[in-house]
Structure formats: C-alpha cells, structure tokens
Design an enzyme around this catalytic site. Sequence first.
Site, mmCIF file in Angstrom:
data_model
loop_
_atom_site.group_PDB
_atom_site.id
_atom_site.type_symbol
_atom_site.label_atom_id
_atom_site.label_comp_id
_atom_site.label_asym_id
_atom_site.label_seq_id
_atom_site.Cartn_x
_atom_site.Cartn_y
_atom_site.Cartn_z
ATOM 1 N N GLU A 422 0.806 -1.230 0.000
ATOM 2 C CA GLU A 422 0.000 0.000 0.000
ATOM 3 C C GLU A 422 0.837 1.276 0.000
ATOM 4 O O GLU A 422 0.299 2.349 0.289
ATOM 5 C CB GLU A 422 -1.011 -0.005 1.161
HETATM 6 C C1 BMA Z 1 -4.504 -3.513 4.775
HETATM 7 C C2 BMA Z 1 -3.291 -4.187 5.290
HETATM 8 C C3 BMA Z 1 -2.966 -3.794 6.678
HETATM 9 C C4 BMA Z 1 -4.173 -3.602 7.491
HETATM 10 C C5 BMA Z 1 -5.398 -4.152 6.830
HETATM 11 C C6 BMA Z 1 -6.636 -3.900 7.600
HETATM 12 O O1 BMA Z 1 -4.255 -2.219 4.440
HETATM 13 O O2 BMA Z 1 -2.274 -4.003 4.394
HETATM 14 O O3 BMA Z 1 -2.180 -2.646 6.697
HETATM 15 O O4 BMA Z 1 -3.994 -4.184 8.708
HETATM 16 O O5 BMA Z 1 -5.554 -3.577 5.602
HETATM 17 O O6 BMA Z 1 -6.921 -2.535 7.719
#
Ligand code: BMA
Length: 811
Positions: A422
């Site tokens: 991300e």
């Molecule tokens: C995504 C993952 C984590 C996070 C999850 C839940 O963004 O990459 O960073 O824990 O969602 O929010």
Amino acid sequence: MGMRKTELHTGWTVRATGGPVPPEIAERTVPATVPGTVHTDLLDAGLIPDPYLGENEGALAWFHRTSWRYDTVLRAEPAAPGERLDLVFDGLDTVATIELDGVEIGRTANMHRGYRFDVSALVTGEDQTLTVRFASALEYAERLQDEIGERPRPYPHPFNAVRKMACSFGWDWGPDLQTAGIWKAVRLERWQTARITAVRPLATRDHLTVVVDVERAAGVNLVAEIYVGEHGRRRLPLPAAAGSGTVEIDVEDAPLWWPIGYGDQTLVPITVKLLYQGDILDRFDSRVGFRDVRLDETPDEHGSAFTLVVNDQPIFVRGLNWIPDDHLLTRITCTTLERAVNRAALANANLLRVWGGGIWESDDFYDVCDEQGILVWQDFPLACAAYAEEEPIRSEILAEARENVTRLVPHPSLILWNGGNENIWGHEDWGWKEALGDLTWGARYYYEDFPALLAALDPTRPYHPGSPSSPLSSQAHPNDDRYGTRHEWEAWNREDYTFHDQFVPRFCSEFGWQAPPAWATLESSLDAADLRKDSAAFLLHQKAEGGNAKLDAGITRHMRLPDDFGDWHWAAQLNQARATRHAVLHLRSHAPRTMGSILWQLNDCWPVTSWAVVDGAGRLKPAWYALRAAYEPRALGFVVRDGGPVLAAVNDSDARWESRAQIRLIGFDGKVVEERWADLEVPARGVSLIPVGEPLPVGDPARTVLVADAGSLRATHLFAEDYDLAFDPSPVEVSVRAVDTGYEVTVSASAYTRDLALLVDRLAPDAVVDEMLVDLLPGESRTFSVTTTATLDPAAFAAPEVLRSANSLTG
Ligand code: BMA
C-alpha cells in the site's frame, strides 16, 4: 580444519539501563533466553504481567523508551595463526551496540539483517564479558526522522524511520509492544582459509544455476563440490582471486515441484562443499524444487492480466494474507508455524502472502510451505508509509533485501517478489504528495532498486512493484480494477460486503471482514466483567479505526443488531463468515478475468478482534469454515449477475465436472414451490454460470429459500435480509453420542435453518467441530464431530449460546 560453529545461547542475563522503568524492575538483573526478547524474559522472571491479557498492553508502554543490557560470559580459545574467529548474530532487535570486555565491536540498527564481527584479535581464552546493549528503537526513529524529515504513515510512531518490524509499533490488529533483544541465533564461527558466504541455487523446470560466494582468509585455489540429489556431482574451481563462481546444471529428467492441488511437491537436496586440498572447509545444505514461474500480464480487452503461471499452468490463487504469527516473535516455533500454515492448506488455500508490515519469515516457514505446496508471495517489508530514500535507511533496506533474497531463493514455494504494501497506493491517494513536498517517498526502491537487485540475484521469479499497483498502465490508478492488483477495503470501511459485486479486479490481494475471536479466546484474555463491547479491555483488543461501529453497521445491514453481548459476538462472527463467502465466490466466479483472491487475513499475533479467520489462540472462527467451503476446488454458490442470483459452479480441478444440480424454491416449512434440474458441465479449471430461470415464483420472500444441490454441495439464496425473514427461531433438535475422540452431535431440523453452527469452544477450550454454517431444510439432519478431551454434559450442546444459527438471532 573446517568451519566450527559454537552457539552462544547460555548464561545470558538482561537488565534495564535507562528509561521510565518501574522501580521494582530497574534494580533487577534477570536470566535471559537467547534467542529471545525483553518482554519474554521479564515475563519468565515474573516481573511483568502477560502483555496479551486485559489492559496490560497499555501498562507496559514504558518499554518503548527503555534501554537494555544483555551480558554473558564468553570463554573461547584464542584464534590460532591463520584462523578467523567471527561473532555472528543472525538477528538483533534492533538498535544495538556490541561489546567484548567493554570494547565496542559494532553497532546495528536493522532487525531484518544478520551481522558478523571479526573478533580474532579480541578473544583471549579467558572469561570475557560479551555485552549487547539495546537503545530504544522508538527514540532512534524519532531522532532520525528529525534529521531526514518526517514522512506520512497511518500510526503515531515513526515505524518508517527504523528497520524494525513495522507492526512492532502497533497496527490495526496488533499491540504496541516494542520488543528488544537478541531475537535470532548467535554463535562463534572459527574458520581458516575460506568460508562459504552464500549459495544461491536458482531452479527452473529443467535447469539449476548454482552461485557460490566465498570469503577468503588466504589467496589459494579452492574447489566447490555441488551435489544435487540424484542429479550428480559438479566441481566448481574457485581460483585464488575468485570471490564467486557459478555452475550451470541441466536437469531435464527432474520431477517437478507443483503447488498443492496440481501435483507433487518434490524437493531435491542440494549440498555444496568448499574444499581446499581435499579438506572440507565449509558446507551448505538446502533443498530445491524444479518449477518455472512467471506472471502473465498480457494486455486484453479488460486491461491486462495478472495471472501467476507455474510450469505453464495458470493458477487461480486461493490465498490468505499472513502476518507474524505471534507479536513476541521468538515464541514462534517450527511446530506453531506448521500448524498455522496447515490451517491455510486445510482451508483449501494455495498461497500465503507474507505481508510487508511484518518480517522476512524464518526458514522454517518457507520449508513448511515448500513441503505443503503452499505458494508464497513475498512482500519486501515496507508497509502503508512513505520511506526515505536517503541514508542511513537506504543502505539498510538494500542490505537487508540482498541478504534475504539470497537466503530465500532456494525455496520453490516462493513465486513472487512484491515491492511493498500500500505504499504506492498511499502516495497516490492518502494526501502524501502534499505532506511530502520535496521529500522522497520510496519510489526508487519499488521501480529501480528492487528490480535491479532481483535482476542480479534472482532472475527466476516475477516482481510486482507494490500491492496494489497497476504497473501495466502508466495512467491507471494503483488500485484500478483493470490492471495488476487491487485491495478492496471500501466494502469493510464504508459500504457492505455486497459492494464487491461492483468490481471485477484482475487480482484481489486484500479484502476482508472483522469479527471478534472465539469465545474461549475472549474468556482467556479478558476478565468476565470486561466481556462487553464497550469495556476498556475489549476496546484495547479492537485496534481498527471505528472497528466496533463498522462491525455494528455491517451486522445492521443484514440482521437485527443484538443487545446481548453473546448474541452480538455470534452475529459479528456470522457476518464475517458471510462476507468471506460472498467475496470469495464473487472473485472465483469471474475467473479467468480474475485470477486471484487473497483474503485479509489468516492469522493473528495476539487475542484481538480482527479480520483473521484463525484467532490469536489458534482457534478457528466461523469464517474459517466459510472460507474452506468457498475455497473448495469444486465450489457451488449463488452469485449476483445483473442484480439477480445466478448459480456459479467453479471447478479448480484437472477433471471436467459433470453433475446434475437440483434447484428448488422451498418454503421455510419445507413446501417445494418449484423444482428444476440443471446439467453441470464445468470444464477443468473453469467456471459455469447457470441461470436459475426467470421469473422465479418466489411467493413470500420472507419465507422462501432457493436451494441448489449437486452431489454433497449445497448453495442457498434468500430473497430478503435476515431481519425481514420469518425464521423459526428454534427449529432444531439435538442428540448426542460420546465417541473415543469426543462427541457426535446430530442436529435435526423441523424448519429451514440457516448457517447452523456449534460454538463448542464455549463448552471446552480444546473442543473443535468438523463443520459449521450448514443450511438444513425441514426433515434434514446433520451429524457434527466434536473433538475434545473434556467430559461434557450432552445436554450442553443444545444450550442457546452453543447451538447457533441465523434463526437464533431472530427470536
Ligand atoms: C490492509 C493491510 C494492513 C491492514 C489491513 C486492515 O491495508 O495491508 O495494513 O492491517 O488492511 O486494515
């Protein structure tokens, strides 16, 4: 004389040396376990409460700014002439200074690397004090960010300014317990002439390239002998000046390594011996698997593909995201890893994604995946943040990447390198550009450094710059459906799980829904008085932004929101299970346009309400059972097309699936309104969509269910949400039989029963049931096997908090 390795794991003590340490701990020196961490040492000494229980996490925040000192006595023969003595640390967490008898021999600031110090001139043969001092990693990161500029991140602590596991500093499912310690093995290595620094066996389907790197203490001619299972021995001369050599080996007759569900997982031992005048100086042992892997990103009418192809076989990824399996990493063992990975395999998954906010996992993890045929998608450990491209961060990231790529290349299960989690998306969408101004954010790692490093070290595996990203389009948004990978978080954060129906991603590498852990896990981590949605302790174990409100909103869209905490707990778990089933079947029904589904997330690292399907105590949540059904190689389910239900038959097997599906419209009282039969003829590795026929004479949508049965598979579709359905609130009877392994519980229905489940952990903490979330029609029954060592009252299985269904939430 060959390499001699001596573990230095005994005699260690630890004490706090500075920071806001409680007085009763400040004065204490306690025995330390190495490998280990300060939290487990103090826990073992009885000086701190269990950080995973109640509100203890908050009470231990003093660790963040505390410094520590580990000591042991080192007694070793001094180096003989021509001999080298190296002090080797496989991992130090994190900001460390190493001293021998008070003489500093090195400093470190990266838990993702190993370190080697030449101590040949320092070891005396007498008792010497080996000391490792740890400074606060948080304070180090704060200082560094002051120097190089603060960069965006979603959590308070600057985890992006130090190379320590990002989720050490808290995450939206993880505790903020900042560990410190000698977290991997430490040893003395005594050698002369030369040693092996690295071996990179790069296997494809019919070829093996073996690169051998050596460090020399003498400029002499060496030979490496390479043994590859049955495929013979090769000699690699390493002339006096050579630091490295390469052997190319054709292995046309090699049995292939396949992912689970596609064939065998043949592993071939490989040994490299480093020789000087016939003496073995050093050796390397590992295993390889012969397979090709590529990423098909061919442009097509929908955008471009994102399909993993192993041995020319396109793979639909039935995956799960993986986080560190225990926040206190040094408690993770080969056995716990095997159990956790097996939970994925038993849920019919074929891939784990090692997520970028955690660690480069241990060799044990990849060994287990190699053996079980679970593919591994490996993120570089950079997550949800902008990362500086300046020193000292840059050199650390590159050194750590080189070391770990080299370490992991033997593993056939590892099939994709991914730049990070991300970070590319965050830069585009989360306001970072304004916040950053002229500051770097990490693009150079994803688009230049990692590809260059992989071109040099591992050209056998594909690379993806980030999850999500759209590398095949220069214009598209990183999370664009049409290209690359997508994370679908709107469903959980703002919409509903039905929101998935609006998107057909090429590959969904994250999506998921929260629920609390199993009841027994809650009971063992919170006081009875805290078993409430709004207790401070429960909320400390719910880290997601607005987590409980999102759970409530999600439930409310489909069901009545229960007041009672036990009912709410079940409703939340049921909704997670349904969300999981819905999203997975949607994604699978769109194959081959969609070729991957990686659920967020398999596991937890402590007891917490989270997106995991296996909770922090290793208990299976109802969503695990829903996932197992939705990930069955042959799965049947109703999906949405043009606003209405369509029966999807998904066949992820090598044989054509021929069957007859009985499709019935049935009243909750059992009266068949309409019956049709459909031929199922699903090609191997294919999907068939079967229209249910229009118009359906649904009659009363509050009392009618559409049921499709094919063999042992069943799919159901309802025409209203649960809160509008006229369920019989107690439609079942139970009979129980004791058996050697526990109990067999037969549940018989007198009216339509939706999502029947036995929450047996409420009866005994070790109890496990073989199946959950079964729909029964009136007159049908199902026998569940409950495994437990406990002796239980048979009547207890019918208790309302144990015998659950969607019906039980409507009474
Ligand atoms: C995504 C993952 C984590 C996070 C999850 C839940 O963004 O990459 O960073 O824990 O969602 O929010």
